[in-house]
Motif scaffolding. Structure first.
Motif, PDB file in Angstrom:
ATOM      1  N   ARG A   1      39.616  38.989  26.296  1.00 32.69           N
ATOM      2  CA  ARG A   1      39.443  37.896  27.269  1.00 32.69           C
ATOM      3  C   ARG A   1      38.018  37.873  27.829  1.00 32.69           C
ATOM      4  NH1 ARG A   1      43.456  35.336  31.366  1.00 32.69           N
ATOM      5  NH2 ARG A   1      41.991  34.237  32.683  1.00 32.69           N
ATOM      6  N   ALA A   2      37.479  39.048  28.120  1.00 35.57           N
ATOM      7  CA  ALA A   2      36.116  39.120  28.648  1.00 35.57           C
ATOM      8  C   ALA A   2      35.111  38.583  27.636  1.00 35.57           C
ATOM      9  CB  ALA A   2      35.786  40.562  29.029  1.00 35.57           C
TER      10      ALA A   2
ATOM     11  N   VAL B   1      44.228  47.130  27.754  1.00 37.27           N
ATOM     12  CA  VAL B   1      42.763  47.254  27.760  1.00 37.27           C
ATOM     13  C   VAL B   1      42.169  46.363  26.674  1.00 37.27           C
ATOM     14  CG1 VAL B   1      40.811  48.816  27.390  1.00 37.27           C
ATOM     15  CG2 VAL B   1      42.789  49.584  28.714  1.00 37.27           C
ATOM     16  N   ALA B   2      42.764  46.364  25.492  1.00 33.61           N
ATOM     17  CA  ALA B   2      42.279  45.514  24.400  1.00 33.61           C
ATOM     18  C   ALA B   2      42.349  44.043  24.796  1.00 33.61           C
ATOM     19  CB  ALA B   2      43.094  45.771  23.137  1.00 33.61           C
TER      20      ALA B   2
ATOM     21  N   PHE C   1      34.050  45.556  35.587  1.00 33.29           N
ATOM     22  CA  PHE C   1      35.447  45.215  35.822  1.00 33.29           C
ATOM     23  C   PHE C   1      36.276  46.481  35.946  1.00 33.29           C
ATOM     24  CE2 PHE C   1      33.440  41.830  33.542  1.00 33.29           C
ATOM     25  CZ  PHE C   1      33.820  40.704  34.252  1.00 33.29           C
ATOM     26  N   ASN C   2      37.235  46.468  36.809  1.00 39.82           N
ATOM     27  CA  ASN C   2      38.158  47.582  36.980  1.00 39.82           C
ATOM     28  C   ASN C   2      39.481  47.196  36.326  1.00 39.82           C
ATOM     29  OD1 ASN C   2      39.444  49.888  37.796  1.00 39.82           O
ATOM     30  ND2 ASN C   2      39.860  49.145  39.862  1.00 39.82           N
TER      31      ASN C   2
END
Length: 70
Positions: A15-16, A9-10, A25-26
């Motif tokens: 990246r996002a 998740v991190a 985002f999923n």
């Protein structure tokens, strides 16, 4: 149930941010497990309840205002 590791998740968040991504985002693992499997992995007991009993308890809790679902 789907699980995803906190490091994954991190990495997605980093990246996002770096890509200036926008939108929804999923983020999920590629596989899933049943609630029974999750309980067993957590070392918790699996309790089987007859549907009629579960429904009766649900109705009672609903009438008491303990639970609410639309």
């Amino acid at each position: 149930m789907q699980f995803v590791h906190e490091d994954d998740v991190a990495a997605v968040l980093v990246r996002a941010i770096e890509k200036k991504a926008r939108g929804v985002f999923n983020v999920a693992g590629p596989e899933w497990i049943t609630i029974r499997e999750a309980l067993l992995l957590a070392g918790r007991p699996v309790l089987y309840v007859p549907r009629s009993v579960a429904e009766a308890v649900w109705r009672m809790l609903w009438r008491m205002g303990v639970i609410y679902m639309q």
